[in-house]
Design a protein around this motif. Structure first.
Motif, PDB file in Angstrom:
ATOM      1  N   LYS A  67     -11.624   3.301  -2.313  1.00 40.69           N
ATOM      2  CA  LYS A  67     -12.552   2.219  -2.002  1.00 40.69           C
ATOM      3  C   LYS A  67     -11.839   0.955  -1.549  1.00 40.69           C
ATOM      4  O   LYS A  67     -12.350   0.215  -0.710  1.00 40.69           O
ATOM      5  CB  LYS A  67     -13.413   1.909  -3.229  1.00 40.69           C
ATOM      6  N   ASN A  68     -10.644   0.697  -2.103  1.00 43.07           N
ATOM      7  CA  ASN A  68      -9.984  -0.578  -1.839  1.00 43.07           C
ATOM      8  C   ASN A  68      -8.643  -0.473  -1.115  1.00 43.07           C
ATOM      9  O   ASN A  68      -8.189  -1.463  -0.541  1.00 43.07           O
ATOM     10  CB  ASN A  68      -9.761  -1.325  -3.165  1.00 43.07           C
ATOM     11  N   SER A  69      -8.014   0.690  -1.134  1.00 46.97           N
ATOM     12  CA  SER A  69      -6.676   0.777  -0.560  1.00 46.97           C
ATOM     13  C   SER A  69      -6.311   2.219  -0.241  1.00 46.97           C
ATOM     14  O   SER A  69      -7.012   3.151  -0.618  1.00 46.97           O
ATOM     15  CB  SER A  69      -5.635   0.184  -1.524  1.00 46.97           C
TER      16      SER A  69
END
Length: 216
Positions: A67-69
């Motif tokens: 989701k973020n990286s």
């Protein structure tokens, strides 16, 4: 008669499900199937080159994102249909990861000198997943938030495991438990404490988002 009918129904359902998956793998675009399955797990895939055959899918220049990286990258990722399992093999530099995925959630994971995870290096990996996790894992340069573990060695025994960690020159040892998630392996929950020299390292949370805390 009722027991025989029930067994026949279960066998028919299982055989039909396996046949459906097999036909889907053979006939549908394999990259599309893989992309859709990963997206259902919250993972996003990019690849520089895609090659498909009747029973295989070969990707080059692969990146997987959470989701973020970015989570992991592969120079090459090959997926092939074998009997009775689906084989995944990822290569990055001189290292590799393989996974044999069997029906009903059983799997066997192996790896060596794989440096392309974000935040840690897989020195060695040999795990069997069924009703629990059994086998060994050795991870180097593990980074979680502000904590760095130089080496983490784990021996899994089904629903429990023993661990040894090397942190800033100190050797810590201990044990913990794990609750395996069959639907999503990365959602499996762990809880462990390793300690030594007046220092304790507590590890808890899911495999894809573990939390490490130091206590003195």
């Amino acid at each position: 008669m009722r027991k025989s009918s029930l067994k026949f129904s279960v066998l028919l359902f299982t055989s039909s499900a396996i046949l459906f998956i097999l036909l889907a793998f053979l006939t549908l675009p394999k990259f599309l199937l893989l992309d859709m399955w990963l997206m259902s797990k919250g993972i996003y895939l990019t690849a520089n080159h895609v090659q498909e055959g009747l029973t295989y899918l070969s990707l080059k220049g692969v990146n997987l994102y959470g989701k973020n990286s970015k989570v992991v990258s592969f120079d090459r990722l090959d997926i092939s249909l074998r009997v009775p399992y689906l084989l995944l093999k990822g290569v990055c530099g001189d290292g590799y990861l393989t996974a044999k995925l069997y029906p009903f959630g059983k799997a066997h994971l192996q790896g060596k000198d794989f440096r392309c995870f974000e935040g840690f290096y897989v020195k060695s990996l040999d795990l069997s997943l069924n009703d629990g996790i059994r086998g060994t894992a050795q991870l180097l340069n593990l980074k979680v938030k502000d904590t760095k573990v130089d080496e983490l060695s784990l021996v899994f025994k089904g629903k429990s495991f023993d661990g040894r960690a090397l942190v800033s020159g100190y050797t810590l040892s201990g044990s913990g438990s794990i609750v395996l998630s069959r639907k999503n392996f990365l959602n499996s929950q762990l809880n462990a404490t390793v300690s030594g020299n007046g220092i304790s390292l507590i590890i808890y949370g899911s495999l894809d988002n573990p939390t490490l805390e130091f206590k003195r």
